[in-house]
Design a protein around this motif. Sequence first.
Motif, PDB file in Angstrom:
ATOM      1  N   MET A  41     105.203  64.253 -14.853  1.00 28.47           N
ATOM      2  CA  MET A  41     106.558  63.678 -14.936  1.00 28.47           C
ATOM      3  C   MET A  41     107.190  64.023 -16.290  1.00 28.47           C
ATOM      4  N   ASP A  42     108.392  64.558 -16.248  1.00 28.20           N
ATOM      5  CA  ASP A  42     109.111  64.813 -17.495  1.00 28.20           C
ATOM      6  C   ASP A  42     109.984  63.597 -17.794  1.00 28.20           C
ATOM      7  N   LEU A  43     109.480  62.759 -18.691  1.00 25.56           N
ATOM      8  CA  LEU A  43     110.127  61.473 -18.953  1.00 25.56           C
ATOM      9  C   LEU A  43     111.565  61.649 -19.449  1.00 25.56           C
ATOM     10  N   TYR A  44     111.757  62.605 -20.354  1.00 24.99           N
ATOM     11  CA  TYR A  44     113.093  62.798 -20.919  1.00 24.99           C
ATOM     12  C   TYR A  44     114.101  63.138 -19.810  1.00 24.99           C
ATOM     13  N   LYS A  45     113.671  64.057 -18.921  1.00 25.56           N
ATOM     14  CA  LYS A  45     114.550  64.462 -17.804  1.00 25.56           C
ATOM     15  C   LYS A  45     114.855  63.278 -16.901  1.00 25.56           C
ATOM     16  N   GLU A  46     113.822  62.499 -16.635  1.00 25.54           N
ATOM     17  CA  GLU A  46     114.006  61.362 -15.751  1.00 25.54           C
ATOM     18  C   GLU A  46     115.008  60.355 -16.333  1.00 25.54           C
ATOM     19  N   LEU A  47     114.945  60.204 -17.658  1.00 29.09           N
ATOM     20  CA  LEU A  47     115.827  59.224 -18.297  1.00 29.09           C
ATOM     21  C   LEU A  47     117.233  59.759 -18.547  1.00 29.09           C
ATOM     22  N   VAL A  48     117.342  61.089 -18.725  1.00 30.69           N
ATOM     23  CA  VAL A  48     118.660  61.637 -19.048  1.00 30.69           C
ATOM     24  C   VAL A  48     119.356  62.168 -17.792  1.00 30.69           C
ATOM     25  N   ASP A  49     118.638  62.929 -16.957  1.00 27.74           N
ATOM     26  CA  ASP A  49     119.273  63.542 -15.783  1.00 27.74           C
ATOM     27  C   ASP A  49     118.919  62.830 -14.477  1.00 27.74           C
ATOM     28  N   GLY A  50     117.855  62.061 -14.478  1.00 27.72           N
ATOM     29  CA  GLY A  50     117.375  61.421 -13.249  1.00 27.72           C
ATOM     30  C   GLY A  50     117.920  60.008 -13.097  1.00 27.72           C
ATOM     31  N   PRO A  51     117.107  59.102 -12.589  1.00 27.07           N
ATOM     32  CA  PRO A  51     117.573  57.730 -12.344  1.00 27.07           C
ATOM     33  C   PRO A  51     117.992  56.976 -13.602  1.00 27.07           C
ATOM     34  N   GLY A  52     117.508  57.414 -14.784  1.00 20.24           N
ATOM     35  CA  GLY A  52     117.889  56.711 -16.021  1.00 20.24           C
ATOM     36  C   GLY A  52     116.869  55.674 -16.427  1.00 20.24           C
ATOM     37  N   TYR A  53     115.835  55.508 -15.605  1.00 21.09           N
ATOM     38  CA  TYR A  53     114.763  54.580 -15.976  1.00 21.09           C
ATOM     39  C   TYR A  53     113.439  55.068 -15.401  1.00 21.09           C
ATOM     40  N   ALA A  54     112.350  54.581 -15.942  1.00 18.43           N
ATOM     41  CA  ALA A  54     111.024  54.980 -15.465  1.00 18.43           C
ATOM     42  C   ALA A  54     110.034  53.865 -15.778  1.00 18.43           C
ATOM     43  N   VAL A  55     109.018  53.764 -14.944  1.00 20.28           N
ATOM     44  CA  VAL A  55     107.919  52.810 -15.198  1.00 20.28           C
ATOM     45  C   VAL A  55     106.751  53.611 -15.745  1.00 20.28           C
ATOM     46  N   CYS A  56     106.199  53.174 -16.854  1.00 19.55           N
ATOM     47  CA  CYS A  56     105.110  53.923 -17.508  1.00 19.55           C
ATOM     48  C   CYS A  56     103.980  52.959 -17.869  1.00 19.55           C
ATOM     49  N   PRO A  57     102.766  53.500 -18.035  1.00 23.16           N
ATOM     50  CA  PRO A  57     101.682  52.637 -18.515  1.00 23.16           C
ATOM     51  C   PRO A  57     101.804  52.412 -20.020  1.00 23.16           C
ATOM     52  N   ILE A  58     101.428  51.227 -20.472  1.00 27.78           N
ATOM     53  CA  ILE A  58     101.377  50.971 -21.916  1.00 27.78           C
ATOM     54  C   ILE A  58     100.186  51.754 -22.462  1.00 27.78           C
ATOM     55  N   GLU A  59     100.401  52.467 -23.557  1.00 29.79           N
ATOM     56  CA  GLU A  59      99.353  53.371 -24.068  1.00 29.79           C
ATOM     57  C   GLU A  59      98.248  52.611 -24.802  1.00 29.79           C
ATOM     58  N   ASN A  60      98.648  51.651 -25.594  1.00 26.78           N
ATOM     59  CA  ASN A  60      97.661  50.903 -26.375  1.00 26.78           C
ATOM     60  C   ASN A  60      97.604  49.462 -25.855  1.00 26.78           C
ATOM     61  N   ILE A  61      96.809  49.283 -24.804  1.00 27.49           N
ATOM     62  CA  ILE A  61      96.777  47.981 -24.135  1.00 27.49           C
ATOM     63  C   ILE A  61      96.111  46.926 -25.016  1.00 27.49           C
ATOM     64  N   GLN A  62      95.185  47.353 -25.881  1.00 28.50           N
ATOM     65  CA  GLN A  62      94.554  46.385 -26.795  1.00 28.50           C
ATOM     66  C   GLN A  62      95.604  45.745 -27.701  1.00 28.50           C
ATOM     67  N   LEU A  63      96.483  46.591 -28.217  1.00 37.59           N
ATOM     68  CA  LEU A  63      97.543  46.087 -29.090  1.00 37.59           C
ATOM     69  C   LEU A  63      98.503  45.189 -28.306  1.00 37.59           C
ATOM     70  N   PHE A  64      98.777  45.565 -27.073  1.00 34.12           N
ATOM     71  CA  PHE A  64      99.701  44.767 -26.268  1.00 34.12           C
ATOM     72  C   PHE A  64      99.079  43.402 -25.924  1.00 34.12           C
ATOM     73  N   LYS A  65      97.760  43.380 -25.737  1.00 30.26           N
ATOM     74  CA  LYS A  65      97.078  42.093 -25.513  1.00 30.26           C
ATOM     75  C   LYS A  65      97.156  41.225 -26.778  1.00 30.26           C
ATOM     76  N   LYS A  66      97.061  41.882 -27.926  1.00 39.19           N
ATOM     77  CA  LYS A  66      97.199  41.161 -29.203  1.00 39.19           C
ATOM     78  C   LYS A  66      98.596  40.563 -29.328  1.00 39.19           C
ATOM     79  N   LEU A  67      99.557  41.354 -28.868  1.00 39.64           N
ATOM     80  CA  LEU A  67     100.961  40.884 -28.881  1.00 39.64           C
ATOM     81  C   LEU A  67     101.077  39.614 -28.031  1.00 39.64           C
ATOM     82  N   ARG A  68     100.452  39.650 -26.859  1.00 42.60           N
ATOM     83  CA  ARG A  68     100.518  38.474 -25.988  1.00 42.60           C
ATOM     84  C   ARG A  68      99.820  37.278 -26.639  1.00 42.60           C
ATOM     85  N   ASP A  69      98.668  37.494 -27.274  1.00 45.65           N
ATOM     86  CA  ASP A  69      97.975  36.400 -27.962  1.00 45.65           C
ATOM     87  C   ASP A  69      98.842  35.819 -29.083  1.00 45.65           C
TER      88      ASP A  69
END
Length: 234
Positions: free
Chosen positions: A1-29
């Motif tokens: 998937m070309d994220l830039y294309k999807e956001l600029v020429d495509g639907p304008g939004y995309a669902v992606c996985p969070i890359e650093n889930i450990q950090l995101f869990k820390k954020l939730r804590d």
Amino acid sequence: MDLYKELVDGPGYAVCPIENIQLFKKLRDSFLDKINITTESEKDINMVRKTMIKMSLAEINKLRTNLLTFTDLSDMMINSCPSLIETLCGKELFIQRRAHIIFNVPDKDLLRIWSHYEMMSGISPFTYVLWAPLHDLEDDGGAYLIDQKYSLEVMKKEEADGLVNGPTVLNMMEKQKPAHLKFGQVVVFNPFVLHGNVSFNSEFTRIACNVRFQSYHKPLLQKNSDYLKYYRLP
Ligand SMILES: [Fe+2]
């Protein structure tokens, strides 16, 4: 998937996985620490979601003020998705000083976000939004996003009619189905995409965080350094 294309020429939004889930869990804590709701089981996001249903608007506002101490939320969100952000904007950024934690409480329509696109609030056309729930999202408490082609058509029609949130937008809102997401997924969208919430029934409040970012090398509009800060990805 070309994220830039999807956001600029495509639907304008995309669902992606969070890359650093450990950090995101820390954020939730961190969120659970700062929101300071006492539940039977400590640090449980679903208990907090349930408890909030019974709160008055004043009590919910108090929770919001508790979150003013969450000063590293923006950095934590940005660092949870560094490659995604670099793909769109490079390493040198302006990021929102204070990312938001937002609640969508069932049956409290006053808290509901109506259809809008980010540029309505003076944000630059080069800005993107990162939006992520702090839990699995299995009901309609999330956000709907409208394909940018249709969003632009609606906006042009509204401009021609001299309206903001006129009948086209209001009728459109009723038919929307917010995306169901898993904890660990993020939605990224551009500032031209119409989005909002719908009324929903659930025993749980929806809790999500969002942050705006753009390249340091692109112009700012009304939202400038009060709202944004310089940030360099590692
Ligand atoms: Fe928004």
